[in-house]
Design a protein around this motif. Sequence first.
Motif, short mmCIF file in Angstrom:
data_model
loop_
_atom_site.label_atom_id
_atom_site.label_comp_id
_atom_site.label_asym_id
_atom_site.label_seq_id
_atom_site.Cartn_x
_atom_site.Cartn_y
_atom_site.Cartn_z
N ASN A 155 0.80 -1.24 0.06
CA ASN A 155 0.06 0.03 -0.21
C ASN A 155 0.97 1.40 0.10
OD1 ASN A 155 -1.67 1.91 2.15
ND2 ASN A 155 -2.65 1.17 0.41
N ARG A 156 2.02 1.23 0.91
CA ARG A 156 2.76 2.37 0.82
C ARG A 156 3.42 2.33 -0.64
NH1 ARG A 156 4.07 0.48 6.09
NH2 ARG A 156 6.36 -0.28 5.19
N ILE A 157 3.87 1.42 -1.28
CA ILE A 157 4.45 1.65 -2.51
C ILE A 157 3.60 2.39 -3.56
CG2 ILE A 157 5.38 0.34 -4.71
CD1 ILE A 157 6.50 -1.61 -2.62
N ALA A 158 2.25 2.01 -3.43
CA ALA A 158 1.21 2.56 -4.04
C ALA A 158 1.15 4.01 -3.95
CB ALA A 158 -0.13 2.05 -4.04
N ARG A 159 1.31 4.47 -2.71
CA ARG A 159 1.16 5.99 -2.17
C ARG A 159 2.33 6.49 -2.58
NH1 ARG A 159 -2.14 6.81 2.62
NH2 ARG A 159 -3.58 5.02 2.88
N GLY A 160 3.37 5.91 -2.84
CA GLY A 160 4.63 6.57 -3.21
C GLY A 160 5.60 6.58 -1.92
N SER A 161 5.25 6.33 -0.57
CA SER A 161 6.15 6.82 0.37
C SER A 161 7.15 5.36 0.77
CB SER A 161 5.19 6.84 1.91
OG SER A 161 4.57 5.68 1.74
N GLN A 162 7.21 4.46 -0.16
CA GLN A 162 8.06 3.25 -0.07
C GLN A 162 8.57 3.08 -1.54
OE1 GLN A 162 7.55 0.04 2.72
NE2 GLN A 162 8.78 -1.18 1.62
N THR A 163 9.73 2.82 -1.77
CA THR A 163 10.26 2.50 -3.17
C THR A 163 10.05 1.13 -3.64
OG1 THR A 163 12.02 4.33 -2.74
CG2 THR A 163 12.26 3.14 -4.91
N MET A 164 10.35 0.22 -2.90
CA MET A 164 10.41 -1.09 -3.16
C MET A 164 10.23 -2.05 -2.15
SD MET A 164 13.37 -3.00 -2.11
CE MET A 164 13.75 -4.10 -3.28
N THR A 165 9.82 -3.19 -2.29
CA THR A 165 9.98 -4.37 -1.49
C THR A 165 10.58 -5.70 -1.90
OG1 THR A 165 8.77 -5.64 0.24
CG2 THR A 165 7.44 -4.94 -1.68
N ALA A 166 11.29 -6.44 -1.37
CA ALA A 166 11.88 -7.71 -1.69
C ALA A 166 11.05 -8.52 -1.58
CB ALA A 166 13.23 -7.97 -1.49
#
Lengths: 345, 391
Positions: A249-260
């Motif tokens: 959800n944070r990646i969609a919001r733009g507050s996290q770049t990536m998750t492995a």
Amino acid sequence: MKKKAKTLILSALAVATGAQALLAATVGVSWARFQEERWVTDEKALEERLEELGHRLLTADARGSSTRQAADIEGLLARGVDVLLVVGHDTQAVIPAVQRALDDGVPVIAYERQIKHPDVTYVGFDPVLVGRAQARALLEVQPDGNYVLIKGGQQDQYAHGTYQGQMDEIGPLVEDGTIDIIAEQWTTDWKPEVAQANMENIITAQGDRIDAVLCSNDGMASGVVAAMEQAGLVGLPLSGQDGDVAAVNRIARGSQTMTAWKDVRVLGRRAADLADAIAKGKDLASLPGATTFTDEELGIEQLAFPLDPTTITANNLELMIEAGWVTREQVCRGVPPGTAEICES
Amino acid sequence: MSWHDVLRTLDPRHKRLLALGASLVVIWVVFDLLSGGLFFSPRNFYNLAVQSSTVALLTVGMVLVIITRNIDLSVGSVLGLTGMVIAILQIEVFPAAAGWNWPLTLAIGLIAGTLIGLWQGFLVAYVGIPSFVVTLAGLLIFRGLTFEISQGQTFSPFQAGYRIFGGGQQGSLGEAASWIVGGVALVVLLGALARRLRSGEASLPFTLLGGLFASALTLFMIYQFNAYDRPRTDLGYGIPSPLLLLTLAATWIGLFVNRAPVGRHVYAVGQNLEAARLVGVPVRRVVLKVFALMGLLCAVGAVITTSRLNAGTTNLGTLLELNVIAAAVIGGASLDGGRGSILGGILGAFVIQSLDTGMVLIGVSSSLRQILIGFVLIGAVWVDRIAVRRS
């Protein structure tokens, strides 16, 4: 008496389901600490695949204690497992118990966390590969500048593996001065609230100089984001691992770049297949994906099946939805319009 | 009158408070020098206040538990469970758009915490199981329940309204309100000190020293909170909400302990259980109430922590009980019962967090931080023992 009943049931099954059940094995798994989001998924995948193949799964949870894990392993051996999967809480301390299993003639597979022993087969998302994927994704958006490292639990070998992978990528850049590591902290037990407090204090010390945060997992990333929001640092490159729903959800919001993203269902199925191959007396080394891990310091060579994590960014969130890992609703919950392509329409 | 004479006239309890306050100032100054002026920056003070508040809040309850000669090992687990209940209800169960959602889940969380406290208090006071056993079991049960209801998942994000409790962007008073609240707090505080001076509970030197220290600290903190600007504005954050909650809770509970009969009962139970029973103190009910209060405070702590993290996680609050007990002990609570101070416990929590925060600022590793805090714990009790033997 019990043994007899077991044999009876097994032969009845054999009659019912044909030849495959003749090779039915009992597979034991010793979890290090079951109470984290991902292991539930591991167990489900493992159990389903084993059942499909006609095997049975026994589990024990060491709840984060090495002594309890040793006892768990003995318990599983006493219950007559044919193959033993071990997620080592302390991958060093678990070796004597693993040795006992091997001495009893029970093959051991180190699940997810490598146990350095020549007779143990390793299967897992290699933490070193995870660390490399994290560093590479951040370097893509922030190739130079000041990096902060939020590392996992210092007692956990896995955290050191991830760190090693991160340094494989950024180490050379640190040496030639392209990247400066301005702060780094281990995080007690990978706890998000500890990561949050550490990040707040790092922001106090370094302020606006921070260009990117190389964070080792998604739980801690939630703490880092909360700390950055309070300080008004938005949209800094930030890494994670596990593919937590909140992180996606944070990646969609733009507050996290990536998750492995480690699709642990792939791992669970893979481990089940290996156990199946062992039960059927196949030679593991000849299976596809087999490789050898060498530790020159210890002089150990062991069979390994390392799995590569998938790098998830805003560009390929679709992958996780297609895999049924998260729903579109979970990905897009509270995402403002115009932020993520995947949440439009 | 020399310094020595002044110190001798002080009540040991008051001496301990002043010593704690003084060590806090020393720690701050040392870290400020070591970190090149970072410690006294507005941002650090704001963070320090927020980071200390949850432990300090739980310490208020723990001090009372310890005074009654009990212990509560389950606070971290109770905090984790109530936090998870709030998170699941607010994020998964109730409609996300409903305005009544977060107030209702908040109320449910507080009630759940109180009920857990009542349950444990009942087992201790009425069934007679030692609190160590009851709360050790609680530590396991409530952590296990947290995992069962969440299946290990993290729940995020909370509703915007709920985030006012966490001390983040939405969670502070702003500049004007902070000065007003600070002013009121000072008047109340100085009034209380003056009353004690008149009634003879406090000596003149303590009133002067304590009053001076408390006023200076309050004004300085508010100045710092207001100097910490919200991102991309020149409006100060002001007092963070967790600190406000802590102050309100501590004042309210402090009034009860110092002014109402139930407060004297708490001490009486811990000092001499039999004697207390003989003079008609409702011993069981006192213990029950103390544990219920502890449960409620855990729930408030859960609200602060989840709102601050903007997520409910399964390991929220693990090992928190250790920090809370350490803070209570550094603050002068005696595990033999009968002795302990709410204000001391709060100062103890700030001492621990100041050490931790300061060491991160100068880049000390987490293992070294643990070692030092361990030694401080022993040191505090050691000094205390020496002081007790002398007087």
